[in-house]
Design a protein around this motif. Structure first.
Motif, mmCIF file in Angstrom:
data_model
loop_
_atom_site.group_PDB
_atom_site.id
_atom_site.type_symbol
_atom_site.label_atom_id
_atom_site.label_comp_id
_atom_site.label_asym_id
_atom_site.label_seq_id
_atom_site.Cartn_x
_atom_site.Cartn_y
_atom_site.Cartn_z
ATOM 1 N N LEU A 291 -4.931 36.287 20.079
ATOM 2 C CA LEU A 291 -4.749 37.562 20.768
ATOM 3 C C LEU A 291 -3.288 37.984 20.764
ATOM 4 N N ASP A 292 -2.549 37.543 19.756
ATOM 5 C CA ASP A 292 -1.115 37.833 19.741
ATOM 6 C C ASP A 292 -0.825 39.289 19.425
ATOM 7 N N GLU A 293 0.392 39.699 19.780
ATOM 8 C CA GLU A 293 0.921 41.029 19.501
ATOM 9 C C GLU A 293 0.059 42.146 20.075
ATOM 10 N N ASN A 294 -0.289 42.002 21.342
ATOM 11 C CA ASN A 294 -1.006 43.033 22.071
ATOM 12 C C ASN A 294 -0.199 43.394 23.310
ATOM 13 N N ALA A 295 -0.846 43.894 24.333
ATOM 14 C CA ALA A 295 -0.166 44.237 25.587
ATOM 15 C C ALA A 295 -0.906 43.593 26.760
ATOM 16 N N LEU A 296 -1.358 42.371 26.558
ATOM 17 C CA LEU A 296 -2.103 41.663 27.590
ATOM 18 C C LEU A 296 -1.191 41.243 28.734
ATOM 19 N N GLY B 73 -2.825 41.738 17.118
ATOM 20 C CA GLY B 73 -1.765 42.719 17.086
ATOM 21 C C GLY B 73 -2.015 44.123 16.615
ATOM 22 N N ASP B 74 -0.917 44.717 16.232
ATOM 23 C CA ASP B 74 -0.812 46.106 15.840
ATOM 24 C C ASP B 74 -1.863 46.427 14.787
ATOM 25 N N PRO B 75 -2.666 47.428 14.915
ATOM 26 C CA PRO B 75 -2.601 48.529 15.877
ATOM 27 C C PRO B 75 -3.481 48.343 17.108
ATOM 28 N N ASN B 76 -3.970 47.141 17.386
ATOM 29 C CA ASN B 76 -4.899 46.942 18.500
ATOM 30 C C ASN B 76 -4.314 47.317 19.848
ATOM 31 N N GLU B 77 -3.155 46.738 20.185
ATOM 32 C CA GLU B 77 -2.502 47.013 21.458
ATOM 33 C C GLU B 77 -3.467 46.949 22.635
ATOM 34 N N ILE B 78 -4.217 45.858 22.698
ATOM 35 C CA ILE B 78 -5.166 45.643 23.779
ATOM 36 C C ILE B 78 -4.393 45.468 25.084
ATOM 37 N N THR C 188 -13.116 24.581 29.504
ATOM 38 C CA THR C 188 -14.404 24.581 28.809
ATOM 39 C C THR C 188 -14.299 24.579 27.289
ATOM 40 N N ALA C 189 -13.316 25.268 26.739
ATOM 41 C CA ALA C 189 -13.220 25.388 25.269
ATOM 42 C C ALA C 189 -12.512 24.151 24.705
ATOM 43 N N LYS C 190 -13.108 22.987 24.896
ATOM 44 C CA LYS C 190 -12.470 21.702 24.555
ATOM 45 C C LYS C 190 -12.220 21.519 23.060
ATOM 46 N N GLY C 191 -12.913 22.257 22.201
ATOM 47 C CA GLY C 191 -12.712 22.129 20.762
ATOM 48 C C GLY C 191 -11.680 23.092 20.205
ATOM 49 N N LEU C 192 -10.987 23.811 21.087
ATOM 50 C CA LEU C 192 -10.016 24.816 20.654
ATOM 51 C C LEU C 192 -8.933 24.180 19.789
ATOM 52 N N GLU C 193 -8.743 24.729 18.598
ATOM 53 C CA GLU C 193 -7.759 24.210 17.646
ATOM 54 C C GLU C 193 -6.534 25.098 17.537
ATOM 55 N N GLN C 194 -6.708 26.402 17.750
ATOM 56 C CA GLN C 194 -5.585 27.335 17.653
ATOM 57 C C GLN C 194 -5.629 28.306 18.825
ATOM 58 N N LEU C 195 -4.519 28.373 19.554
ATOM 59 C CA LEU C 195 -4.367 29.312 20.659
ATOM 60 C C LEU C 195 -3.092 30.097 20.390
ATOM 61 N N ASP C 196 -3.264 31.351 20.015
ATOM 62 C CA ASP C 196 -2.147 32.200 19.603
ATOM 63 C C ASP C 196 -2.075 33.401 20.534
ATOM 64 N N LEU C 197 -1.197 33.316 21.525
ATOM 65 C CA LEU C 197 -1.081 34.353 22.551
ATOM 66 C C LEU C 197 0.295 34.991 22.583
ATOM 67 N N ASP C 198 1.078 34.789 21.540
ATOM 68 C CA ASP C 198 2.451 35.293 21.559
ATOM 69 C C ASP C 198 2.524 36.810 21.580
ATOM 70 N N SER C 199 3.679 37.292 22.001
ATOM 71 C CA SER C 199 4.041 38.714 21.964
ATOM 72 C C SER C 199 3.080 39.585 22.770
ATOM 73 N N ASN C 200 2.903 39.194 24.025
ATOM 74 C CA ASN C 200 2.158 39.968 25.001
ATOM 75 C C ASN C 200 3.049 40.118 26.227
ATOM 76 N N GLN C 201 2.461 40.328 27.373
ATOM 77 C CA GLN C 201 3.200 40.392 28.643
ATOM 78 C C GLN C 201 2.592 39.402 29.635
ATOM 79 N N LEU C 202 2.188 38.241 29.130
ATOM 80 C CA LEU C 202 1.544 37.232 29.969
ATOM 81 C C LEU C 202 2.553 36.595 30.920
ATOM 82 N N THR C 203 2.104 36.313 32.136
ATOM 83 C CA THR C 203 2.964 35.745 33.168
ATOM 84 C C THR C 203 2.371 34.428 33.664
ATOM 85 N N GLY C 204 2.991 33.878 34.687
ATOM 86 C CA GLY C 204 2.524 32.608 35.229
ATOM 87 C C GLY C 204 3.157 31.459 34.477
ATOM 88 N N THR C 205 2.565 30.298 34.600
ATOM 89 C CA THR C 205 3.083 29.100 33.963
ATOM 90 C C THR C 205 2.126 28.621 32.882
#
Length: 160
Positions: A35-40, A11-16, A51-68
């Protein structure tokens, strides 16, 4: 870089801006992707789920992601923290999330999801399972009388 376990551009101030690179899927040792709180924009690359089968945390909130939300998310069986909230993603909540027996937090509100939270997910709510926080757009008020998402086990319902 192949052995990277934590990647955070929180997030802020990254705004990726731009899309999530498919190359995150090449990081087989990745445990946390924050990657939360950006403009993805765009969709979540399937490569991450494959591939990333060991992923424990996926935090993508507060972006502009679409799809399902991909049903492949259910293959990430080490997942403890999953947040997509505040993205204009559509579709339904995959019942495959019920495969994530270690999951403790599931944030799926302020989105364009519809349908019901599957019994397989509800079965993982505490005290029988590990999910402590389950948030969706299952709320109603004087104007919104039919919830956007039907959930019999959510511990907080937002108004969609």
């Amino acid at each position: 870089l192949m052995f990277l376990q934590v990647y955070t551009m929180d997030g802020d101030p990254n705004e990726i801006t731009g899309t999530i690179p498919t190359q995150f899927g090449n990081l087989t040792d990745l445990r946390i992707l924050d990657l939360d709180e950006n403009a993805l924009t765009g969709t979540v690359p399937e490569e991450i789920y494959i591939t990333a089968k060991g992923l424990e945390q996926l935090d993508l909130d507060s972006n502009q992601l679409t799809g399902t939300i991909s049903t492949l998310v259910g293959t990430l069986t080490s997942m403890t923290f999953l947040q997509y909230f505040s993205n204009p993603m559509t579709g339904t909540i995959p019942s495959e999330i019920g495969n994530l027996e270690e999951l403790g937090t599931l944030g799926l509100y302020n989105m364009d999801l519809t349908g019901s939270v599957a019994d397989e997910i509800c079965a993982n709510r505490q005290p029988a399972g590990n999910i402590e926080f389950l948030w969706t757009d299952c709320g109603t008020d004087d104007v919104i009388t039919v919830p956007q998402v039907v959930c019999t086990c959510c511990n907080f319902c937002f108004i969609g």
